[in-house]
Design a protein around this motif. Structure first.
Motif, PDB file in Angstrom:
ATOM      1  N   ALA A   1      45.780 -29.979  66.374  1.00  0.00           N
ATOM      2  CA  ALA A   1      46.440 -31.271  66.588  1.00  0.00           C
ATOM      3  C   ALA A   1      46.771 -31.976  65.276  1.00  0.00           C
ATOM      4  N   ASP A   2      45.829 -32.025  64.337  1.00  0.00           N
ATOM      5  CA  ASP A   2      46.038 -32.844  63.136  1.00  0.00           C
ATOM      6  C   ASP A   2      45.862 -32.068  61.838  1.00  0.00           C
ATOM      7  N   ALA A   3      45.677 -30.755  61.917  1.00  0.00           N
ATOM      8  CA  ALA A   3      45.562 -29.875  60.744  1.00  0.00           C
ATOM      9  C   ALA A   3      44.347 -30.196  59.868  1.00  0.00           C
ATOM     10  N   THR A   4      43.368 -30.961  60.392  1.00  0.00           N
ATOM     11  CA  THR A   4      42.144 -31.163  59.602  1.00  0.00           C
ATOM     12  C   THR A   4      41.368 -29.844  59.540  1.00  0.00           C
ATOM     13  N   ILE A   5      40.647 -29.681  58.453  1.00  0.00           N
ATOM     14  CA  ILE A   5      40.032 -28.380  58.178  1.00  0.00           C
ATOM     15  C   ILE A   5      38.605 -28.313  58.725  1.00  0.00           C
ATOM     16  N   ASN A   6      38.373 -27.234  59.481  1.00  0.00           N
ATOM     17  CA  ASN A   6      37.090 -27.046  60.142  1.00  0.00           C
ATOM     18  C   ASN A   6      36.153 -26.154  59.347  1.00  0.00           C
TER      19      ASN A   6
ATOM     20  N   PHE B   1      49.027 -21.571  52.220  1.00  0.00           N
ATOM     21  CA  PHE B   1      48.801 -22.003  53.608  1.00  0.00           C
ATOM     22  C   PHE B   1      49.806 -23.082  54.038  1.00  0.00           C
ATOM     23  N   VAL B   2      50.262 -23.899  53.096  1.00  0.00           N
ATOM     24  CA  VAL B   2      51.282 -24.907  53.420  1.00  0.00           C
ATOM     25  C   VAL B   2      52.557 -24.182  53.885  1.00  0.00           C
ATOM     26  N   GLY B   3      52.961 -23.167  53.120  1.00  0.00           N
ATOM     27  CA  GLY B   3      54.143 -22.390  53.492  1.00  0.00           C
ATOM     28  C   GLY B   3      53.918 -21.583  54.761  1.00  0.00           C
ATOM     29  N   LEU B   4      52.692 -21.081  54.932  1.00  0.00           N
ATOM     30  CA  LEU B   4      52.385 -20.261  56.114  1.00  0.00           C
ATOM     31  C   LEU B   4      52.541 -21.077  57.399  1.00  0.00           C
ATOM     32  N   ALA B   5      52.098 -22.329  57.365  1.00  0.00           N
ATOM     33  CA  ALA B   5      52.219 -23.182  58.561  1.00  0.00           C
ATOM     34  C   ALA B   5      53.690 -23.434  58.888  1.00  0.00           C
ATOM     35  N   MET B   6      54.533 -23.484  57.848  1.00  0.00           N
ATOM     36  CA  MET B   6      55.967 -23.685  58.082  1.00  0.00           C
ATOM     37  C   MET B   6      56.601 -22.426  58.670  1.00  0.00           C
ATOM     38  N   ALA B   7      56.165 -21.257  58.180  1.00  0.00           N
ATOM     39  CA  ALA B   7      56.771 -19.997  58.604  1.00  0.00           C
ATOM     40  C   ALA B   7      56.289 -19.544  59.982  1.00  0.00           C
ATOM     41  N   CYS B   8      55.056 -19.911  60.340  1.00  0.00           N
ATOM     42  CA  CYS B   8      54.460 -19.447  61.602  1.00  0.00           C
ATOM     43  C   CYS B   8      53.906 -20.618  62.403  1.00  0.00           C
ATOM     44  N   PRO B   9      54.775 -21.463  62.949  1.00  0.00           N
ATOM     45  CA  PRO B   9      54.267 -22.595  63.730  1.00  0.00           C
ATOM     46  C   PRO B   9      53.559 -22.103  64.992  1.00  0.00           C
ATOM     47  N   ILE B  10      52.475 -22.765  65.365  1.00  0.00           N
ATOM     48  CA  ILE B  10      51.753 -22.412  66.598  1.00  0.00           C
ATOM     49  C   ILE B  10      51.642 -23.683  67.428  1.00  0.00           C
ATOM     50  N   GLU B  11      52.141 -23.600  68.668  1.00  0.00           N
ATOM     51  CA  GLU B  11      52.115 -24.767  69.567  1.00  0.00           C
ATOM     52  C   GLU B  11      50.681 -25.164  69.875  1.00  0.00           C
ATOM     53  N   SER B  12      50.337 -26.443  69.739  1.00  0.00           N
ATOM     54  CA  SER B  12      48.998 -26.849  70.165  1.00  0.00           C
ATOM     55  C   SER B  12      49.044 -27.150  71.661  1.00  0.00           C
ATOM     56  N   ARG B  13      47.916 -26.922  72.317  1.00  0.00           N
ATOM     57  CA  ARG B  13      47.879 -27.129  73.769  1.00  0.00           C
ATOM     58  C   ARG B  13      46.979 -28.321  74.074  1.00  0.00           C
TER      59      ARG B  13
END
Ligand code: ADP
Ligand code: PAZ
Ligand code: K
Length: 251
Positions: A20-25, A239-251
Motif C-alpha cells: 500500500a505505502d511502500a514502507t520497508i518491512n 529498486f526504485v527503477g524495479l518498482a517502475m518496471a514491474c508494478p504489482i497491484e495491491s489488493r
C-alpha cells in the motif's frame, strides 16, 4: 507485501515492502538462493502478494530462483525485461536488449528522482557509469572491474599477493600509501574506483555544466563517497527503477 530482489553477480539484495505505502518491512544481502529463502521466511507475519526481480545472472539461474520463490512463498515472480523506452527514458544501446538490466533500472530510477540530467555510478562486482540527458535520452555508459574483481585479479595473477578479509577491512581505515601488501592493494583499488568516479563527473560536467545530479549506488559506493561529495548516495536506486518496471497491484 511485495518481495523485491536485485540479483547481481556477487550478491542478492532483497527487501520486503508493504504494497500500500511502500514502507520497508525487512531486507538484506545474501550470497545464495537458499540463504535468501531462509532470510525472507524468518520475517514475522510475512504475507506476500507478489515478487519482482531484476537479474543480471543467466537465464537458468534466474528461472531456478523464480521457481524456488514460487515453491517457497506461493507467489509468481515478475522479472524486469529490457525495453526501448520507459518512464520518459530512452535506452541508448544499439541493441537495447544488451544493456544490463541493473544499469537500465538504475537509470530509470535516477531520472525519476532527479527529473533532469543524471549520472549514475554503480559500484558492484563491476563498476558502471550511465548517462541520462535532461530529455530522458540514455547516452550509454562505461563498465570496468569493481572492487571484488580488481582484488581477485591481483590475488589470482600474482604469487605474493595474499591476505585475508579481516586485514583487508582494517586496511581501509586510511588511504595513505600502503606499508604492507594488504594496505597497498586495498587502498590502490579504492583510489582506482575514486578516479573512475571523478572522471565520470568531469565528463558529465563537460556535457551538462552544473545541471545534473550524480547518484552513487552499489555495495561499494561508500568507498567512493569522499571523492564525489556532490553525489546522492541511494543504495536502493535499482529498486526504485524495479518498482517502475514491474508494478504489482495491491489488493
Ligand atoms: N553486507 C554486505 N555484504 C556483502 N558485501 C557488501 C556488504 N555491504 C557492502 N558490500 C560490498 O558490496 C560489494 C558488492 O556490491 P553489490 O552491489 O552487491 O554487487 P553485485 O550487484 O555485483 O552483486 C562487495 O564487494 C562488498 O565490498
Ligand atoms: C555490467 C554488469 C556485468 C554489472 O553487473 P554487477 O556488477 O551489477 O553484478 C551487468 O550490468 C551486465 O551483465 N550487463 C550486460 C552488459 C552491458 O551492460 O553492456
Ligand atoms: K548490481
Amino acid at each position: 507485501m511485495i518481495l523485491e530482489l536485485d540479483c547481481g553477480n556477487s550478491f542478492i539484495k532483497w527487501r520486503v515492502i508493504h504494497a500500500a505505502d511502500a514502507t520497508i518491512n525487512g531486507g538484506g544481502i545474501v550470497d545464495s538462493d537458499q540463504a535468501l529463502v531462509a532470510a525472507v521466511a524468518a520475517l514475522s507475519s510475512l504475507r506476500l502478494i507478489g515478487c519482482r526481480m531484476v537479474s543480471v545472472r543467466s537465464e537458468e539461474e534466474t528461472s531456478a530462483l523464480c521457481a524456488l520463490i514460487l515453491a517457497s512463498f506461493g507467489v509468481e515472480v515478475s522479472v524486469a525485461q529490457p525495453v526501448k523506452e520507459m518512464a520518459g527514458v530512452r535506452n541508448g544501446y544499439e541493441d537495447y536488449q544488451r544493456l544490463g538490466m541493473d544499469r537500465w533500472l538504475g537509470a530509470l530510477g535516477a531520472y525519476h528522482l532527479a527529473g533532469r540530467a543524471c549520472l549514475v555510478i554503480d559500484f558492484g562486482t563491476a563498476a558502471k557509469a550511465d548517462y541520462v540527458a535532461a530529455d530522458g535520452e540514455h547516452l550509454g555508459g562505461y563498465i570496468c572491474p569493481g572492487m571484488p574483481l580488481m582484488r581477485s585479479q591481483l590475488r589470482t595473477h600474482t604469487r605474493r599477493i595474499r591476505y585475508d578479509d579481516a586485514s583487508a577491512e582494517r586496511a581501509l581505515g586510511s588511504l595513505a600509501p600502503g606499508r604492507s601488501t594488504v594496505e597497498a592493494v586495498e587502498r590502490g583499488c579504492v583510489l582506482m574506483l575514486q578516479g573512475f568516479a571523478r572522471t565520470q563527473i568531469e565528463q558529465a560536467r563537460a556535457l551538462w555544466g552544473e545541471d545534473f545530479t550524480v547518484f552513487l549506488t552499489g555495495g561499494d559506493a561508500p568507498l567512493v563517497q569522499d571523492a564525489a561529495p556532490q553525489a546522492r548516495i541511494v543504495p536502493d536506486l535499482v529498486f526504485v527503477g524495479l518498482a517502475m518496471a514491474c508494478p504489482i497491484e495491491s489488493r
